[in-house]
Each structure stands twice: as C-alpha cells, then as structure tokens.
Design a protein around this motif. Structure first.
Motif, mmCIF file in Angstrom:
data_model
loop_
_atom_site.group_PDB
_atom_site.id
_atom_site.type_symbol
_atom_site.label_atom_id
_atom_site.label_comp_id
_atom_site.label_asym_id
_atom_site.label_seq_id
_atom_site.Cartn_x
_atom_site.Cartn_y
_atom_site.Cartn_z
ATOM 1 N N ARG A 177 -40.781 23.939 -24.294
ATOM 2 C CA ARG A 177 -40.492 23.078 -25.247
ATOM 3 C C ARG A 177 -40.261 23.665 -26.621
ATOM 4 O O ARG A 177 -39.168 23.504 -27.204
ATOM 5 N N GLY A 178 -41.235 24.605 -26.784
ATOM 6 C CA GLY A 178 -41.058 25.102 -28.272
ATOM 7 C C GLY A 178 -40.199 25.990 -28.121
ATOM 8 O O GLY A 178 -39.216 26.356 -29.362
ATOM 9 N N VAL A 179 -39.854 27.113 -27.137
ATOM 10 C CA VAL A 179 -38.688 27.785 -27.094
ATOM 11 C C VAL A 179 -37.213 27.042 -27.089
ATOM 12 O O VAL A 179 -36.475 27.433 -27.725
ATOM 13 N N LEU A 180 -37.265 26.006 -26.363
ATOM 14 C CA LEU A 180 -35.911 25.372 -26.396
ATOM 15 C C LEU A 180 -35.731 24.632 -27.898
ATOM 16 O O LEU A 180 -34.615 24.531 -28.102
ATOM 17 N N GLU A 181 -36.418 24.173 -28.501
ATOM 18 C CA GLU A 181 -36.332 23.678 -29.766
ATOM 19 C C GLU A 181 -36.086 24.680 -30.750
ATOM 20 O O GLU A 181 -34.881 24.394 -31.626
ATOM 21 N N ARG A 182 -36.669 25.882 -30.445
ATOM 22 C CA ARG A 182 -36.025 27.071 -31.444
ATOM 23 C C ARG A 182 -34.893 27.616 -31.088
ATOM 24 O O ARG A 182 -33.998 27.955 -32.026
ATOM 25 N N MET A 183 -34.405 27.305 -29.935
ATOM 26 C CA MET A 183 -33.042 27.918 -29.448
ATOM 27 C C MET A 183 -31.924 26.905 -29.472
ATOM 28 O O MET A 183 -30.913 27.446 -29.162
ATOM 29 N N ALA A 184 -32.296 25.635 -29.659
ATOM 30 C CA ALA A 184 -31.043 24.747 -29.720
ATOM 31 C C ALA A 184 -30.091 25.030 -30.733
ATOM 32 O O ALA A 184 -28.872 24.982 -30.420
ATOM 33 N N GLY A 185 -30.459 25.531 -32.070
ATOM 34 C CA GLY A 185 -29.529 26.030 -32.953
ATOM 35 C C GLY A 185 -28.777 27.092 -32.664
ATOM 36 O O GLY A 185 -27.363 26.954 -32.554
ATOM 37 N N PRO A 186 -29.275 28.201 -32.126
ATOM 38 C CA PRO A 186 -28.455 29.432 -31.758
ATOM 39 C C PRO A 186 -27.518 29.042 -30.488
ATOM 40 O O PRO A 186 -26.398 29.520 -30.086
ATOM 41 N N ILE A 187 -28.085 28.078 -29.437
ATOM 42 C CA ILE A 187 -27.338 27.540 -28.336
ATOM 43 C C ILE A 187 -26.051 26.967 -29.009
ATOM 44 O O ILE A 187 -24.815 27.296 -28.516
ATOM 45 N N GLU A 188 -26.157 26.130 -29.854
ATOM 46 C CA GLU A 188 -25.105 25.210 -30.516
ATOM 47 C C GLU A 188 -24.119 26.390 -31.116
ATOM 48 O O GLU A 188 -22.953 26.167 -31.106
ATOM 49 N N GLY B 82 -31.755 20.034 -19.241
ATOM 50 C CA GLY B 82 -30.833 19.271 -19.208
ATOM 51 C C GLY B 82 -31.021 17.992 -20.542
ATOM 52 O O GLY B 82 -30.184 17.323 -20.712
ATOM 53 N N SER B 83 -32.145 18.286 -21.014
ATOM 54 C CA SER B 83 -32.658 17.276 -21.966
ATOM 55 C C SER B 83 -31.648 17.414 -23.246
ATOM 56 O O SER B 83 -31.966 16.475 -23.975
ATOM 57 N N ILE B 84 -31.026 18.443 -23.474
ATOM 58 C CA ILE B 84 -30.315 18.775 -24.689
ATOM 59 C C ILE B 84 -28.868 18.794 -24.084
ATOM 60 O O ILE B 84 -27.846 19.085 -24.922
ATOM 61 N N ALA B 85 -28.484 18.613 -22.906
ATOM 62 C CA ALA B 85 -27.200 18.626 -22.317
ATOM 63 C C ALA B 85 -26.246 17.666 -23.082
ATOM 64 O O ALA B 85 -25.005 18.019 -23.564
ATOM 65 N N ASP B 86 -26.556 16.234 -23.459
ATOM 66 C CA ASP B 86 -25.806 15.545 -24.273
ATOM 67 C C ASP B 86 -25.364 16.127 -25.538
ATOM 68 O O ASP B 86 -24.430 16.153 -26.177
ATOM 69 N N ARG B 87 -26.350 16.596 -26.166
ATOM 70 C CA ARG B 87 -26.181 17.270 -27.607
ATOM 71 C C ARG B 87 -25.091 18.311 -27.487
ATOM 72 O O ARG B 87 -24.321 18.494 -28.484
ATOM 73 N N LEU B 88 -25.232 19.181 -26.493
ATOM 74 C CA LEU B 88 -24.388 20.249 -26.410
ATOM 75 C C LEU B 88 -22.845 19.603 -25.962
ATOM 76 O O LEU B 88 -21.762 20.586 -26.521
ATOM 77 N N TYR B 89 -22.633 18.668 -25.314
ATOM 78 C CA TYR B 89 -21.490 18.180 -24.931
ATOM 79 C C TYR B 89 -20.906 17.591 -26.125
ATOM 80 O O TYR B 89 -19.724 17.847 -26.631
ATOM 81 N N ARG B 90 -21.642 17.148 -27.014
ATOM 82 C CA ARG B 90 -20.976 16.472 -28.496
ATOM 83 C C ARG B 90 -20.811 17.681 -29.282
ATOM 84 O O ARG B 90 -19.576 17.515 -30.111
ATOM 85 N N VAL B 91 -21.398 18.599 -29.300
ATOM 86 C CA VAL B 91 -20.934 19.849 -30.121
ATOM 87 C C VAL B 91 -19.632 20.459 -29.834
ATOM 88 O O VAL B 91 -18.756 20.821 -30.475
ATOM 89 N N VAL B 92 -19.343 20.579 -28.387
ATOM 90 C CA VAL B 92 -18.231 21.100 -27.844
ATOM 91 C C VAL B 92 -16.995 20.120 -28.245
ATOM 92 O O VAL B 92 -16.103 20.551 -28.470
ATOM 93 N N ARG B 93 -17.200 18.767 -27.981
ATOM 94 C CA ARG B 93 -16.261 17.839 -28.116
ATOM 95 C C ARG B 93 -15.810 17.929 -29.753
ATOM 96 O O ARG B 93 -14.682 18.009 -30.034
ATOM 97 N N GLN B 94 -16.935 18.176 -30.777
ATOM 98 C CA GLN B 94 -16.529 18.141 -32.145
ATOM 99 C C GLN B 94 -15.807 19.191 -32.510
ATOM 100 O O GLN B 94 -14.898 19.356 -33.044
ATOM 101 N N ALA B 95 -16.222 20.315 -31.982
ATOM 102 C CA ALA B 95 -15.700 21.560 -32.306
ATOM 103 C C ALA B 95 -14.347 21.720 -31.742
ATOM 104 O O ALA B 95 -13.319 22.234 -32.347
ATOM 105 N N ALA B 96 -14.045 21.284 -30.613
ATOM 106 C CA ALA B 96 -12.862 21.040 -29.970
ATOM 107 C C ALA B 96 -11.947 20.301 -30.901
ATOM 108 O O ALA B 96 -10.696 20.627 -31.006
ATOM 109 N N LYS B 97 -12.379 19.140 -30.991
ATOM 110 C CA LYS B 97 -11.481 18.219 -32.045
ATOM 111 C C LYS B 97 -11.134 18.959 -33.317
ATOM 112 O O LYS B 97 -9.975 18.801 -33.810
#
Length: 780
Positions: free
Chosen positions: A346-357, A312-327
């Motif tokens: 943490r290392g896995v999540l940092e490396r996966m943040a870009g692919p998740i977006e 959930g620490s990157i949840a806000d980041r994902l919500y913003r990505v979706v809002r921006q892409a939808a717009k």
C-alpha cells in the motif's frame, strides 16, 4: 458574494470568495459504491482531522506558506477518494474549499477571518461525511452558521439501497511504522530459526559420525574378545597338564581380561543408547522446528498481506485521469488495465500514484497523436494505452505502453544540444537518447500547456522510482509507440534465493529468476569464454563472470574440474553467470537496503544468513546491462567482462578414511597448501563421488567399513575411467605383506602412520604438479 482585499497602495484589488459563493448543485446525487465505501471511510477518518488541525494551525500563523500547500494536498486526496466512492456532494464541497484555500494561499498573508470561515466549511464537510458514513441515521443537524450555506447543502443525502451498503467486519487501524516493525521482528525470528537449522544440521552430522564410530568400536571390541578367547584357549591347553587342579576360569589374568571386555561392551552399549536417544530427540526437534517454520512463514505472509492492496483499487482514478487528459487535448484514447488483481504494498502504491498519473498524461500529451495525424498514418482514430501489472520474482513490474508516434529521438537530440546537455559530435545510442527525457527541465514541447511543456515530471517519476529501490526502462519505436517499464522491488518479504560466490564475496539471486544451473568442464567453459556466450536451448546467451559484474578487480575465476554456471532471466533478457560456487535454494528474509544503496543499479535488497553474514540480493541482468553500457540483445552477446581463465587447474585430492579426525587433519593440511579436497568415509562413498568428480590423486586407508582400501583399489584399477588416478595408501599396517599386497593391486605410494607432511606433499606434487604454495611447504 466576494470580498475585495487591497494588497498594497497602488495594487489591484483581488476578489476572494467567501463561504456561500458556490452552493452544492442540487442535481448532484450520491451514488455510493459498496466496495469502495469502506476504504473511503477508513481513509477520510484519518485525513479529515488532519485538515482541521492544519486549518487551525494556519489560523494561528497565517504567514506560514507550508500549511496551505499541505491543506490542498489533503483536500485533493479526500476529494478524489470521495468522488471515487460515489460521495459526489462531499467531493464537491471539498472542491470548493480547496479552491478557496488556493486563492487565499496566493496572498502574502491570509486574513484570519476567512480562515475561520473555512474552518466552519470543514465542519459542514464533516457533517456530510458523517451522513455518508451512517446512511441509515438521520441527517446531522447543521451548525449554527448554516444560514450562510445554500439550502441544498443540508438536503438529505441520496445513497444506495441499504442492502448494498456492506456490513463490513470490525476494522482495526494500525500505524504503518508499527506494522513495519512487526514485519521486521518476524524477519528477525526467521533469521534466528535459520541459525537453529544450521546448528541442528551440524549436530546431526556429529551424531551420524558418532554412530559410525560406535559401530566401528563395537566391531573392534568383538575382535578383541575373539582374540582373547583364542589366546586363552591356547594357554589353557599348554597348562592343562601342569595345573590340573585349577579351572581355567580361576586364572586371575583370564578373569580380569574377560571382565574388561565385558565392561567395555557395556560401555559401548550405553554410548549407543545415549546416541540413539540424542538422535531421536534431534529428529523430534527438527520436526518441531519445521512446523514452527511453517507457522512463521504463514505469519510473515499474513503480516505482509495486511499492507497489500490490489492495483485495481486505483483503476477508477486512472480512468478519470485518461478521460480528463484526452478531453483537454481533444484526442480519443482508450485505456486498458491488466493485472488489477496483483497485490502491491500500500505504501508503494500510494507513493507511485502520482508518477503513474504523470506517465499516463505524458503518453496522451506526447505519445498519442491527434485524430487527423492518426488517420493520415492509417491508424485507428482512438489511441490505445495499455497498463499491465505483473509480479516477476521479488519485483512488481508496471508497464505503460501506447501506440502513438514514439519518442522523437532526432528532436530530443536537437533539444539536448541546444540546452548544452551533449555536444554536437556526441554519438549516443537510442537508449541513451531516450534517457534524456528524465533530465530535470528537459522538454521537447513547443508550447506550455496544462499537461506538458514545463520540463518537470519525468525526472520526478524517476526520482520517486529510485527512492523505492526500483528502476524505469524506456523502449520506443518510431511510429509504433513507447513503453515505460517500471520495476519496483518488494521492500520486505520472505524470498527463495540461490547464493552465488566470487572469491570470498557472496551474493543472493532470486530463485524465480534462475532458469537452470549447469556444471561445465574446463574445455566447455574455455570455449564459452572464447565465444563470449554460452549455447543454451538453441540460443547464444551472453556470458559474464560474477566477480567482474560486482567490480571485484582482484577476483579471478577459480579453476575447477566442474565450474557452476547459472542461467538468469529478467524480463525477456537472459545471461549466463559464471560463479565460483552456487548453493542450493534456500529461504531468506529480504531487508530494505535504504535509499543510498537502493540507487545502486542491480541491488534489490539484502538479507542476513543464519550465520549472521549480510548478503546483498542482486539482479545480475541489470548489472550486466550497466556493465555493457546498453540494453543488449540476447542474440548478439556484448563484450564479456570476465577475465581469462587460468592456464592450470587447482589439483583435486580425494581423502578416503573412516576416521573423522584423520579426514579433517588431512583436509586442513592440503587446503592450506592450495589443493581442493574431497572427503569420503569409506570405499562405497568414494565410488559414489567418483561418478561426479574425477580427482587428480587419492589418499586411502586400508581398514574401512563397507569397502576397505584394498577392494577400493581393485575397483579403481579395473575401471578404465579411474585406472590412471595416482593412489597413495596411508595405513598403520606397515608389514611387508600389506605393502606387497597394496603394490600388487596398483597402489603408487605406500606410507605408514604417522607420516611426514613434507613427504606426503612431495609425492602429491609429483603426481599433480606443484600448487602455488607447495614450494614453501616443502622448504619447511
């Protein structure tokens, strides 16, 4: 203002913004999030000095094209984190700097003067960061060149109420590589502890054998004393008349014998005392080792938790990505994230943040239809994207599902043919067509947009997942949507596993994926092989042999009276795994196997056993999927890769003797000649084991504690289940009365000690059938 730089004679002038062009809007107000502020401060304290260092390096070498790329990445990271934490003014400042760096990076050589001005801008950003980090302190004075900055830049920073700012406990920053080293060393300690466990178990077995031998020696000594007393009393009576002047105790022979028996009794008692003390010390050492193991597990778990953060620490980041892409695509999209409390490295999540977006943007660009299209198909105007995070065994599973139109498989096939990836006559399954989207440069988009159409992204996603030792699975349905399931193994942890063996090779299977272990008789196993599946809880589970899954061509199933089969589950799929041997559940330390082995499908890690053996941790379901060539349906088993079972079973011989030496020597002889051997220390132990396994022949001694060979033979012949088992009695009592009594009870062969190995093997061959090495043994 702007400055025009001439690139070369005849070239157009390129406007380059300089500091002061984009003042921070006065309407921007910081709204700091107390929960995210501490995390942001920790991250920015590390990244801002790196930004300054790279800027200074760029100023020293303006022709280095790598430095501005690194700068933009760092600025983008800190900018996004600042905005998530609510530091909007700092985020805007970093955004402006990022824009100027991007413009200067387009030049062949960036002017040193403008780079120096960017260094001043970074100083202002640091001042804003200090104001955010210490909201109660007065605003830091602006640098000397602040005259060129908009007055709004130096305005006080609006923050949340002082009570909302968390008074966090002191934090200690530790390098990730040092933490990994600590975790690895803790794992080595755990391996050493496991080795001590094995040694203590061996020592305990030896002490138990010593206890039995001391008891047997004491009984034999007591019998010697009784026999001595009886003989002396007889001799005393015979000499009573001839030697009336001597007391019986005065005969030297009688006195010496009594002395020897008493000395032997004392020695046996001393040995028993030493054995008891050693056993008690062993029990105490075992308890201490158990407590130390608990402390070690807690230490390892706490070390791992240091690197774990909630998804959930990157949840806000994902919500913003979706809002921006939808717009940007003029679509209506709702994002639902479940499992935000699941902890990920943490290392896995940092490396996966870009692919998740990218997966989210890809779902909006390619998956979710436009509002008009959804209305035409009777769908709600707003598309749904579900992100689900869960832990399955030693894996973190990230699931991305949308309710869009699904992958256009016919278009994918057409584009693959046009790009020469497949032939026009090629026959591909839906899964194989879906996998084409991961080919570098492959895209079905008709035009290039900011979100899609360049043919890059999905191949990067798969490469990043593979580098972490994971895998990605695609499932699509036309008109109903697409699901991407990303499986990421934990890089280093303590795990519970079950060891399985095929021939001499051993592998580990996570206990969390094991649903049941069964023992099948030969006929039931042959039926399962014929059906290529095993009936389990009302469903047909595909059957595989472990040796075939790991591609060991020279390994065939071991013929056993009871063959172990384990039901393994991964996600919604199950297989029945036939192995030669399956051990009990045990705790091991999971090691990262590195990028080379991590790319091998089905290998999730490795471990080192207590004896130093290196064992791979495998996912049998993934191996079965790779072997079958497609994701199989559990209701329709694929063609099994397991070889046909041998026609004959390896004979099983049970050796029943109270002597440890005799048991070991006989076992070594029979195993060398191709038999499977069961060991029992007396008749009671033999009857207990007979409830589970029925041997082809039995070797019995006569004199044993609790139940001797005669009583055991009498029990066997009285039970219809064991009445036909051939019995070979081997004893040092070779008198005719013992032989006749044994043969009368139903013993097939009576041998005296010492016996000839060839004679014993000949009798066994006649009872069980010759094993593959018996002829050579007899010829010797």
């Amino acid at each position: 203002m702007t400055t025009e730089l001439a690139l070369a004679p005849g070239d157009d002038f390129l406007p380059v913004p300089v500091p002061g062009d984009a003042p921070i809007p006065e309407e921007l107000v910081d709204e700091l999030d107390p929960d995210l502020l501490a995390v942001f401060v920790e991250e920015a304290s590390d990244d801002l000095p790196k930004i300054g260092e790279n800027l200074r390096g760029w100023a020293a070498d303006p022709a280095d094209a790598r430095l501005p790329q690194t700068l933009m990445r760092l600025l983008h990271t800190v900018k996004g984190s600042a905005r998530m934490a609510g530091a909007m003014r700092l985020g805007q400042k970093l955004h402006d700097i990022e824009t100027r760096v991007e413009t200067l990076a387009a030049l062949p050589v960036a002017p040193a003067q403008l780079i120096e001005e960017l260094v001043a801008e970074i100083d202002l950003a640091v001042a804003l960061f200090d104001a955010v980090r210490q909201p109660a302190a007065p605003a830091a004075p602006a640098p000397a060149d602040a005259a060129r900055v908009s007055p709004s830049t130096a305005a006080p920073v609006a923050v949340a109420p002082a009570a909302a700012v968390p008074a966090s406990q002191p934090l200690v920053r530790v390098r990730a590589d040092l933490l990994d080293k600590l975790v690895n060393e803790a794992g080595e300690v755990s391996i050493a502890r496991s080795r001590l466990d094995n040694e203590l178990a061996t020592l305990k077995t030896s002490l138990t054998d010593l206890t039995e031998n001391v008891g047997r020696l004491r009984a034999q000594l007591r019998e010697i004393e009784m026999q001595a007393d009886s003989q002396i009393q007889t001799r005393t009576a015979q000499r009573k008349d001839a030697e009336r002047d001597f007391d019986p105790l005065e005969f030297d022979r009688y006195t010496r014998l009594q002395e020897l028996t008493r000395m032997m009794a004392e020695s046996v008692s001393d040995v028993a005392t030493v054995q008891g003390n050693a056993l008690r010390s062993l029990e105490d050492a075992g308890q201490d080792l158990h407590r130390q193991g608990q402390v070690l597990r807690d230490l390892q778990q706490n070390l791992m938790r240091v690197r774990m953060v909630q998804f959930g620490s990157i949840a806000d980041r994902l919500y913003r990505v979706v809002r921006q892409a939808a717009k940007e695509t003029d679509k209506r999209v709702h994002l639902d994230i479940r499992g935000t409390t699941v902890e990920v490295d943490r290392g896995v999540l940092e490396r996966m943040a870009g692919p998740i977006e990218h997966l989210l943007r890809n779902s909006i660009a390619h998956g979710i239809e436009s509002v008009a299209t959804r209305q035409a198909h009777g769908k709600p105007d707003t598309g749904e994207i579900l992100v689900e995070v869960r832990q399955e065994g030693r894996e973190i599973v990230l699931s991305f599902a949308d309710d869009g139109g699904g992958l256009d498989l016919p278009r994918i096939r057409q584009r693959a043919i046009s790009q020469g990836l497949i032939g026009e006559q090629a026959v591909l399954s839906d899964r194989e067509l879906s996998d084409l989207i991961f080919v570098p440069g492959f895209s079905t988009a008709s035009s290039v947009t900011e979100l899609a159409g360049r043919g890059i992204g999905m191949d990067v996603v798969r490469a990043e997942v593979a580098s972490l030792g994971g895998r990605i699975v695609t499932d699509t349905q036309a008109g109903r949507g697409t699901r991407f399931s990303v499986h990421l193994p934990l890089t280093l942890a303590v795990a519970q596993v079950v060891l399985v063996a095929a021939g001499r090779a051993r592998f580990a299977v996570p206990s969390s994926s094991v649903e049941q272990v069964m023992q099948l008789k030969p006929q039931a196993l042959a039926t399962a092989y014929a059906d290529r599946s095993l009936a389990w809880q009302g469903q047909a589970v595909p059957l595989f042999y472990l040796g075939s899954l790991v591609e060991s061509a020279d390994v065939t199933p071991m013929a056993q009276h009871y063959s172990p089969v384990v039901i393994v589950r991964s996600g919604h799929q199950r297989i029945a795994l036939h192995a030669d041997e399956i051990t009990r559940n045990q705790e091991v330390v999971v090691k990262n196997v590195g990028p080379q082995v991590a790319r091998v499908r089905g290998v999730t890690g490795a471990t080192v056993l207590g004896n130093g053996e290196i064992v791979l941790i495998i996912d049998p379901v993934a191996l079965a999927q790779a072997a079958a060539g497609e994701v199989f349906d559990r209701a329709v088993p694929p063609p099994t890769l397991a070889p046909v079972l041998p026609d004959t079973l390896t004979p099983v011989v049970m050796v029943v003797d109270d002597s440890v030496t005799v048991r070991k020597v006989t076992q070594r002889l029979l195993v060398r000649e191709g038999y499977q051997v069961l060991l029992a220390k007396d008749g009671v132990d033999a009857l207990r084991q007979l409830q589970e396994v029925t041997p082809d022949a039995m070797l019995l001694d006569i004199e044993m504690p609790r139940m001797d060979g005669f009583d055991l033979t009498r029990n066997l012949r009285a039970d219809p289940r064991f009445a036909s088992i051939p019995i070979i009695m081997i004893t040092s009592r070779t008198a005719d009365k013992h032989r006749n009594h044994a043969m009368g009870l139903g013993v097939n062969v009576f041998l005296g000690k010492p016996y000839q190995d060839s004679e014993l093997l000949a009798h066994l061959a006649g009872f069980t059938g010759s094993p593959h090495r018996l002829a050579a043994g007899l010829s010797a």
